[in-house]
Design an enzyme around this catalytic site. Structure first.
Site, PDB file in Angstrom:
ATOM      1  N   LYS A 490       0.919  -1.370   0.087  1.00 47.00           N
ATOM      2  CA  LYS A 490       0.087   0.102  -0.009  1.00 47.00           C
ATOM      3  C   LYS A 490       0.850   1.215   0.220  1.00 47.00           C
ATOM      4  O   LYS A 490       1.930   1.321   0.440  1.00 47.00           O
ATOM      5  CB  LYS A 490      -0.907   0.015   1.323  1.00 47.00           C
ATOM      6  CG  LYS A 490      -0.042   0.106   2.492  1.00 47.00           C
ATOM      7  CD  LYS A 490      -0.960  -0.563   3.718  1.00 47.00           C
ATOM      8  CE  LYS A 490      -0.109  -0.435   4.970  1.00 47.00           C
ATOM      9  NZ  LYS A 490      -0.684  -0.960   6.108  1.00 47.00           N
ATOM     10  N   TYR A 714      13.401  31.947   5.222  1.00 47.20           N
ATOM     11  CA  TYR A 714      12.138  32.628   5.593  1.00 47.20           C
ATOM     12  C   TYR A 714      12.120  33.111   7.044  1.00 47.20           C
ATOM     13  O   TYR A 714      12.482  32.266   7.846  1.00 47.20           O
ATOM     14  CB  TYR A 714      10.950  31.839   5.231  1.00 47.20           C
ATOM     15  CG  TYR A 714      10.435  31.709   3.826  1.00 47.20           C
ATOM     16  CD1 TYR A 714      10.465  32.984   3.012  1.00 47.20           C
ATOM     17  CD2 TYR A 714      10.620  30.563   3.213  1.00 47.20           C
ATOM     18  CE1 TYR A 714      10.092  32.699   1.651  1.00 47.20           C
ATOM     19  CE2 TYR A 714      10.453  30.487   1.743  1.00 47.20           C
ATOM     20  CZ  TYR A 714      10.060  31.654   1.238  1.00 47.20           C
ATOM     21  OH  TYR A 714       9.762  31.717  -0.358  1.00 47.20           O
TER      22      TYR A 714
END
Ligand SMILES: *Cc1c(COP(=O)(O)O)cnc(C)c1O
Length: 819
Positions: A490, A714
């Site tokens: 999965k 930032y």
């Protein structure tokens, strides 16, 4: 050519049936590698994880007519395989080894046997190359040095060969003697001794002595006497030897100095009283040691210095790794620039053939470097191999292969050189094909690989397929032989790449795959995966696809069951899996659902419950043992009731990876392997036994100096308290690099050194502090890997390795490789 009676004598087998003359060309032990049924003798071997006897019918139907079996009832065998020659032996592997030993005895050429902890394959490849001007050499393909690989290597011996070089590798005591009997070396090379594979031995000395058994009959043994343990053992056994040493002037070859000079190493040596000087085209220690073994051998052969230098100059690193990756226009590349010889080509073609439905098979092939055969015979063998592996198009590059155009009976193009090919290269000529690129080093096929590659975004997730198989086998070794194995693929196989992982699992014959959503299953089917696949979250709108693609839904509620039953047709049979909730409280039926559940199932007899399962909520942690045991007990009782009320047996399973390690007595009928396959042992107890599977790598985009007081990134979060050197690297949170690694929480490895993240992680990049390290733009950066584990990184940001693995964005290119 051997007759069947002779063969029976050689391998001490009992003839069950003899119906046709023996035709013995190919030895086969792995049914998946069948390419030329006529002339194949199949040895059915019962191994730890597999039993060759399971594939007899399949092989027979494909035309194999010669079998060596370990068991079987003679009359039954005759009835099943009326046209086959059949022998029975006690042990298939031993029979194969006896045949190889017999084959070896038919030849009296010099045979070099190589063993040691490291360098076997490289010394073998280099020696073969160095001696190729004078000898017709046969050698082990790749690193075929095991109990199975050695007999297959020796089987290649033919009358025209003048020298053989075989490697032998062992991992426990009592293995070498058998290899010695097969190889029967006349000359030995003991490369070195290290601590690898120590687990199979009591001591280093025992390991050395076991390895030395390869040389019990040699006329001369080459080794480096600086390895104390080797030296003492050889001396005590009085084996005639050619020693080389950097420490002891009384060695046959004394290395006065080995000085790195750029990419080379200048070696000053003394041999037969004469001091000489030459250069080796490598600078790393391992390559220098390997090259010195070769130098010793060449000196012993009496080659003049100028000739030795000339041949050494042409040595190149041996590419030990074969890569598989996406390429332009939906193509898929198998990049194998390992030495291009016949045996290596056959192995690469096997791999090509094991990529089902990848599209048309194209091979780009250079001239072969095979000294053991005359050209015409060599290229007709190549043509035969291509045909046997159903190659649909050949692109042949090189003056020699081009000379033999007429031998190839398939669509083919011929080019005299790599640049000739590249000049005429046009990408539109390739679409959805699987392309094997196999070229001798001098042809520089890396340029071709480059031309085929998709635009490379600097970040790649490298997935080691050998490590994956190692981990698979580790978990298999924990399971009883009759416990089935379902592997969870999965979430893009935990981020590793569903198709490739599924393909490997199919090749290694696991019993079941499981995916989360129907679309994942559809994708696997479209790529040729035929294993049964369970879908854990089937929604009613996916039922049509589930049926169309022969997927098997997990049914976890009455509502879902009703919807599914409503969608079925009575004339067709369906398989479903029932999830029982025993305490996880995620999905699953509870006891209160049972009456309705069984009534419904009773009315739909064309719907078969193949399995029933439950999931442990805390299998990885001992503090939840009581709860796990309670869940197991509940499951056993619920499953028993289910079986009783539906009137047939189902496959029962509850263990995940951690469960396999911690609750081995509750394997039931099947286990579900997940994270462990990908190299993370969730309980931590057996992490050492697993191999890391994936390495996430990126590159340095820019390096700059910043002054004390400046900030980085930032929100000015990264403050430099002193002058710093920082590197911007090409990975950000959009690639799956978690923003929580910002401001020193995360680290990466550049040039072996850990460097902390400085400032906030940006979308596509982030900055690291590389002050004091020698870092340049373009350098490789390891984001996670063996030295910086997922477990450690997950802890740093308060998550689990599962999340880090599955977060690696699909825009990050996956490269699969095998050693
Ligand atoms: C994912 C999953 C597994 C595998 O769990 P691991 O901890 O990765 O081994 C097993 N069973 C179910 C139902 C799962 O969803």
């Amino acid at each position: 050519m051997l007759t069947l009676e002779q063969l029976a004598k050689v391998i001490q087998g009992e003839v069950v049936q003899l119906v046709q003359p023996m035709s013995l060309v190919h030895l086969l032990t792995d049914s998946r590698k069948l390419s030329q049924p006529a002339g194949t003798l199949f040895f059915a071997i019962k191994g730890k994880y597999n039993d060759g006897h399971q594939y007899l019918q399949q092989l027979y139907s494909k035309g194999v007519r010669q079998f060596v079996l370990e068991h079987g009832e003679p009359n039954e065998l005759k009835q099943l395989y009326p046209e086959a020659n059949i022998l029975l032996v006690r042990n298939g592997l031993e029979a194969l080894q006896k045949l190889a030993a017999w084959h070896r005895e038919q030849f009296s050429l010099p045979v070099v046997g190589i063993t040691g902890s490291n360098g076997k394959t490289i010394v073998k490849e280099w020696l073969a190359q160095l001696l190729s001007p004078d000898e017709l050499v046969v050698k082990s393909p790749r690193s075929y040095n095991s109990q199975l690989g050695v007999p297959l290597s020796v089987w290649q011996l033919e009358a025209n060969h003048t020298l053989a070089i075989f490697e032998a590798g062992i991992s426990q005591v009592n293995e070498m003697q058998r290899l010695q009997q097969i190889i029967q070396p006349t000359i030995g090379i003991f490369t070195n001794i290290g601590s690898a594979h120590n687990e199979g031995f009591n001591s280093l000395q025992q390991k050395v002595e076991e390895k030395l058994k390869l040389f019990s009959g040699v006329e001369l043994l080459f080794y480096c006497s600086d390895y104390q343990e080797i030296h003492e053992a050889v001396q005590s056994q009085h084996i005639t030897s050619f020693t080389w040493s950097r420490q002891y002037p009384d060695a046959t070859l004394f290395i006065n100095a080995a000085t790195p000079a750029g990419h080379k190493t200048i070696v000053v040596y003394t041999y037969k009283g004469q001091k000489q000087r030459l250069s080796i085209p490598f600078a790393d220690d391992a390559s220098v040691e390997n090259a010195l073994h070769c130098l010793a051998f060449l000196l012993y052969r009496g080659l003049p210095l100028a000739e030795i230098q000339d041949r050494l100059d042409k040595l190149h690193p041996v590419a030990m790794r074969l890569e598989m990756k996406e390429a332009i226009n939906g193509c898929y590349l198998i990049d194998d620039t390992y030495n291009n010889d016949l045996a290596g080509l056959a192995i690469a073609l096997d791999l090509l053939a094991s990529q089902p439905q990848r599209g048309k098979r194209i091979v780009i092939l250079s001239d072969l470097l095979e000294s053991g055969l005359e050209e015409e015979k060599l290229y007709s063998k190549v043509a035969e191999l291509l045909q046997a592996h159903n190659v649909e198009r050949l692109i042949a590059i090189g003056p020699v292969i081009s000379k033999y155009k007429n031998l190839f009976g398939l669509p083919a193009e011929f080019y005299t050189s790599t640049s000739d090919f590249l000049q005429r290269f046009s990408s539109d000529k390739y679409k959805n094909e699987v392309i094997l690129v196999k070229g001798a080093r001098v042809f520089e096929f890396e340029k071709i690989v480059h031309a085929f590659q998709q635009k490379v975004h600097g970040t790649v997730l490298e997935v080691n397929l050998d490590a994956l198989v190692h981990n698979l086998n580790f978990y298999r070794s924990k399971l009883n032989p009759d416990t089935k194995l379902m592997v969870m693929v999965k979430a893009f196989a935990y981020g590793s790449g569903s198709f490739e992982v599924a393909n490997l699992l199919q090749f290694h014959r696991v019993d079941y795959l499981a995916v989360a959503y129907a679309d994942e299953g559809v994708m696997l089917r479209e790529h040729g995966i035929v294993l049964p696949i369970m879908v854990m979250n089937p929604s009613p709108d996916s039922f049509a696809k589930i049926k169309q693609y022969n997927l098997e839904p997990e049914i976890y509620s009455l509502e879902l069951l009703k919807a599914f039953l409503d969608s079925t047709e009575e004339s067709i049979n369906y398989k479903i899996h029932l999830k029982l909730d025993t305490g996880m409280h995620r999905l699953g039926f509870v006891e209160a659902d049972f009456d309705t559940l069984f009534t419904l199932l009773h009315h739909y007899p064309h719907v078969q419950v193949v399995s029933a399962f439950s999931h442990l909520a805390g299998a990885d942690e001992a503090i939840y043992n009581d709860f796990s045991n309670l869940q197991i007990a509940r499951f056993r009782s619920m499953a028993a009731e289910l079986e009783e009320r539906i009137g047939y047996k189902v496959i029962k399973h509850i263990l995940n990876s951690a469960g396999i390690v911690r609750f081995p007595t509750h394997q039931l009928d099947m286990a579900r392997l997940g994270i462990g396959l990908y190299g993370v042992e969730a309980t931590g107890a057996e992490q050492e036994a697993l191999r890391p599977v994936s390495i996430l790598k990126t590159t340095v985009s820019q390096v700059k100096e910043i002054a004390a007081g400046d900030t980085v990134g930032y929100s000015r979060k990264g403050r430099a308290d002193t002058d710093k050197t920082i590197a911007t690297i090409a990975i950000g949170y959009a690639d799956g690099y978690d923003r929580r690694f910002s401001n020193g929480v995360g680290e990466v490895i550049i040039k072996g050194q850990r460097c902390p993240i400085i400032g906030n992680v940006c979308m596509d990049m982030c900055m690291v502090d590389v002050t004091g390290a020698d870092v340049q733009a373009g350098d490789e950066v390891v984001v996670f890997g063996p030295q910086l584990t997922l477990t450690e990184l997950a802890q740093r940001i308060g998550t689990i390795p599962y999340e880090l693995l599955t977060n690696v964005s699909t825009r990050v290119k996956r490269v699969f490789y095998a050693e």
